[in-house]
Design an enzyme around this catalytic site. Structure first.
Site, PDB file in Angstrom:
ATOM      1  CB  ALA A  13      -0.922  -0.004   1.220  1.00  0.00           C
ATOM      2  NE  ARG A  19      -3.196   4.889 -13.364  1.00  0.00           N
ATOM      3  CZ  ARG A  19      -3.168   3.603 -13.726  1.00  0.00           C
ATOM      4  NH1 ARG A  19      -3.813   3.207 -14.814  1.00  0.00           N
ATOM      5  NH2 ARG A  19      -2.521   2.720 -12.997  1.00  0.00           N
TER       6      ARG A  19
END
Length: 481
Positions: A13, A19
């Site tokens: 993570a 994006r």
């Protein structure tokens, strides 16, 4: 811990998730009551691993604080994002550098991944005695994904070929790599030390471990996910919305199979942390959020937001918002009520139309039917609060408490100026402003004497519509006398 429980689960993570176009780290975006990484951690915990570590990087302090807001989670910090292989190495170093037993690696942006699928991966890994087992899935369209290439004779995985490098024959393969793996921990540690960075990205790729282990003579296998949608990763807001829809459908299906009636699943939202009992009913346009619990025969909606609220057996919530409240068995809420944190409605109590409550305990059978605000208050049993009553709890600096006893009948348009106590069995007159304690069994009247000033409109508003109406009425009265 079962026989197939892994020694460790490593959750990756550390990425920024550019994006998503957000100031919030990608793995902290929420769907269905948990962050993306929170869903992954919850699924991992279903396996009861000896160790669970989340590798953080971008906004690491923020992600770590989020993970530790509930049950603490061990974290490893990847200062520079040098690839998935490097991230797993950081995770293993946090665990001492080497782990004996199965190590499962999952991505922190796959919220649809279930504990059952991870359990099946661990079971396949153990049963086949693999060095590494890939979680794969057969998808309708494999464009853009790495293909799983198997030995036709043994079914063993021979390689993972990226789309851009695949032959026409390989591109026809619909089995793809999910990026989730089960490894032999000892072999994983050794192989990570051999991963090179001579690639276009200059990074350590975790997938290189597969070829390293296979070339060393170890078996590489695959476990096929039952539902290919479980492996979907989240990279932008469109994918986030799609994952929310899919997860919501899964959670509602689970609720309905458990005996909950969901009248219109397409307009109903439910969090993963919501619990329920059989024969609860959810009407259209309702959101069930947080740690909400619906008891047997309760009924909520339509058009209600029920957040971290306990709804008692047979209770009814209609067109209302409830936040961190407790609603007793058989109680009625709404329509158009607002129960704020700390509200506790007793058995068969009522918070009716346009009623707001905050930090208030309402006794059994007590009714606040309409157009009232009850804040920082305790009301006894079987009391009725008149319409348009306000509990005046704030003096501009501090909040104060109002106590009203049992079996009281308070008039409409009352103001209870806290701190004040109204005893059992009290009646109050309509329009009263209660500023002093009222002894049990009393009638409290706190309003000015009415005074009528006749002829005021004619003198002060001559020629007005009101004056003309009054004059006409006076003439009609005189004519009848």
């Amino acid at each position: 811990m079962s026989a197939t429980s892994p020694a460790a689960v490593v959750v990756l993570a550390a990425g920024e998730g550019t994006r998503m176009k957000s100031k919030t780290p990608k793995v902290l975006h929420e769907i269905s009551g948990r962050s993306l990484v929170g869903h992954v951690v919850a699924a991992a915990r279903e396996l009861a691993p000896r160790h669970l570590v989340v590798v953080v990087g971008h906004a690491g302090e923020q992600v770590t604080a989020h993970l530790n807001a509930g049950t603490p989670v061990r974290t490893a910090f990847q200062a520079e994002q040098n690839g998935t292989g490097h991230a797993v190495r950081m995770g293993l170093e946090e665990l001492g550098g080497s782990v004996e037993g199965t190590v499962i690696v999952v991505c922190g942006d796959t919220p649809l991944l279930s504990g059952a699928t991870l359990g099946a991966l661990a079971a396949t890994h153990a049963a086949d005695a693999n060095a590494v087992t890939v979680l794969s899935a057969e998808v309708p369209d494999s464009t853009g994904y790495g293909r799983i290439v198997r030995d036709p004779a043994t079914g063993a995985v021979t390689e993972i070929v990226e789309h851009k490098d695949a032959t026409d024959e390989q591109r026809a393969i619909r089995e793809i790599n999910s990026g989730v793996f089960a490894f032999d921990g000892r072999l994983l540690g050794d192989a990570l030390g051999k991963v090179r960075t001579d690639n276009s990205q200059g990074e350590e790729y975790l997938t290189d471990v597969l070829s390293i282990l296979r070339e060393a003579g170890h078996r590489v296998g695959a476990s096929v996910a039952g539902d290919h949608r479980e492996i979907l990763g989240i990279n932008n807001r469109l994918q986030l919305a799609e994952a929310r829809r899919l997860l919501n459908e899964r959670l509602l299906e689970r609720a309905m199979l458990a005996g909950v009636t969901v009248v219109d699943p397409s307009s109903t939202l439910i969090d993963a942390t919501v619990t329920y009992e059989r024969d609860a009913v959810v009407h259209p346009g309702t959101q069930l959020l947080g740690t909400t619990h619906l008891a047997e025969d309760s009924e909520v909606g339509p058009n209600s937001r029920i957040e971290s609220t306990v709804v008692g057996a047979g209770a009814r919530v209609d067109n209302s918002v409830t936040l961190s409240a407790e609603i007793g068995a058989g109680a009625l809420v709404g329509p158009y009520a607002y129960l704020r944190p700390g509200t506790r409605l007793g058995t068969k109590a009522k918070a009716g139309t346009y009623v707001e409550m905050k930090n208030a305990t309402i006794g059994e059978g007590t009714k606040v039917p309409h157009l009232s605000y009850v804040g920082d208050a305790t009301i006894g049993d079987h009391t009725n609060i008149g319409a348009a009553s306000v509990f005046v709890n704030y003096d501009g600096v501090a909040k104060h408490h109002t106590t009203i006893g049992s079996h009281c009948r308070t008039g409409s348009d009352n103001m209870f100026v806290a701190p004040v106590t109204v005893g059992d069995g009290v009646y109050t007159a309509a329009g009263s402003v209660i500023t002093k304690d009222v002894p049990a069994g009393s009638l409290a009247v706190a309003r000015g004497q009415q005074r009528n000033i006749e002829g005021w409109v004619a003198r002060k508003r001559p020629g007005s519509a009101a004056a003309q109406a009054a004059q006409a009425s006076s003439q009609e009265t005189d004519g009848q006398s």
